[in-house]
Design a protein around this motif. Structure first.
Motif, mmCIF file in Angstrom:
data_model
loop_
_atom_site.group_PDB
_atom_site.id
_atom_site.type_symbol
_atom_site.label_atom_id
_atom_site.label_comp_id
_atom_site.label_asym_id
_atom_site.label_seq_id
_atom_site.Cartn_x
_atom_site.Cartn_y
_atom_site.Cartn_z
ATOM 1 N N ASP A 1 0.881 -1.218 0.044
ATOM 2 C CA ASP A 1 -0.027 0.184 -0.022
ATOM 3 C C ASP A 1 0.883 1.089 0.138
ATOM 4 O O ASP A 1 1.713 1.443 1.133
ATOM 5 N N GLY A 2 0.922 2.110 -1.233
ATOM 6 C CA GLY A 2 1.813 3.174 -0.953
ATOM 7 C C GLY A 2 2.310 3.688 -2.519
ATOM 8 O O GLY A 2 1.407 3.731 -3.359
ATOM 9 N N GLU A 3 3.644 3.603 -2.721
ATOM 10 C CA GLU A 3 4.193 3.744 -4.072
ATOM 11 C C GLU A 3 5.170 2.909 -4.433
ATOM 12 O O GLU A 3 5.902 2.342 -3.237
ATOM 13 N N THR B 1 -2.235 -1.725 -3.671
ATOM 14 C CA THR B 1 -2.875 -0.406 -3.676
ATOM 15 C C THR B 1 -1.631 0.607 -3.787
ATOM 16 O O THR B 1 -1.197 1.060 -2.684
ATOM 17 N N ALA B 2 -1.389 1.010 -4.914
ATOM 18 C CA ALA B 2 -0.325 1.856 -4.981
ATOM 19 C C ALA B 2 -0.101 2.506 -6.501
ATOM 20 O O ALA B 2 -0.711 1.876 -7.412
ATOM 21 N N HIS B 3 0.793 3.639 -6.428
ATOM 22 C CA HIS B 3 1.056 4.228 -7.764
ATOM 23 C C HIS B 3 2.317 3.532 -8.208
ATOM 24 O O HIS B 3 3.348 3.447 -7.319
ATOM 25 N N ILE B 4 2.262 2.648 -9.296
ATOM 26 C CA ILE B 4 3.597 1.956 -9.523
ATOM 27 C C ILE B 4 4.522 2.836 -10.910
ATOM 28 O O ILE B 4 3.585 3.017 -11.942
ATOM 29 N N ARG B 5 5.437 2.841 -10.733
ATOM 30 C CA ARG B 5 6.476 3.271 -11.886
ATOM 31 C C ARG B 5 7.654 2.264 -12.105
ATOM 32 O O ARG B 5 8.246 2.070 -11.225
ATOM 33 N N ALA B 6 7.575 1.870 -13.335
ATOM 34 C CA ALA B 6 8.755 0.938 -13.557
ATOM 35 C C ALA B 6 9.115 0.881 -15.164
ATOM 36 O O ALA B 6 8.147 1.409 -15.737
#
Length: 180
Positions: free
Chosen positions: A76-78, A94-99
């Protein structure tokens, strides 16, 4: 080298008293057992090494991965990953995902931004906006949200002008009255 010989050690009870003194006189037991964990902790990760959050893991906050990573627990987070990120079937994120690339087989609520590709597998449930130049949604997957298949910088350059509906209706009515 008592670890590799078939002969039993002669004094197994004396070794625990020798190990604390290993800093001055190394023994064969400490030279083979002690250095093994040190390269893993201090040295570079092995070529096939990856970060892994197993089932039962629950993390809240911001997580960053340098290499490939797999998540099978709850987050839960980023999440920021410089390499590939795999969200396993048992994962609840439950998170903002960047990859760089993201493969989803579990449940994700939140936006996903990938610089290379996003793959949504049949067991996946994704609720959020996704952005990637390449998108693969397999049959059986559930996806609810908006999708942009352009690089993120390109989206900001676009300018869209939306005319309110009332003005269009009024202009059509005025144009229609002139002809009548």
């Amino acid at each position: 080298m008592a670890l590799f010989n078939k002969e039993p050690e002669k004094n197994p009870k004396t070794q625990p008293t020798i190990m604390p003194q290993a800093s001055t006189t190394p023994t064969p037991v400490t030279s083979t057992a002690a250095p093994a964990p040190a390269p893993r902790a201090n040295g570079p990760a092995p070529a096939d090494g990856r970060a892994y959050l197993d089932r039962g893991s629950k993390i809240s906050g911001k997580i960053s991965f340098e290499g490939p990573a797999r998540i099978d627990g709850e987050v839960d987070g980023e999440i920021n990953a410089k390499d590939a990120l795999t969200i396993g079937e048992s994962a609840v994120v439950t998170a903002h995902i960047r990859a760089a690339s993201v493969s989803v087989a579990g449940k994700v609520s939140g936006d996903i931004v990938a610089t290379q590709r996003i793959e949504i597998r049949p067991s996946a449930k994704v609720n959020g906006n996704i952005t990637a130049p390449v998108l693969s949604v397999q049959e059986g997957a559930m996806f609810e949200g908006h999708c942009s298949m352009q690089p993120e910088g390109m989206r900001e350059d676009r300018k869209v002008t939306v005319f309110p509906k009332e003005e269009r209706v009024a202009q059509a009515a005025v144009g229609g009255q002139k002809q009548a």
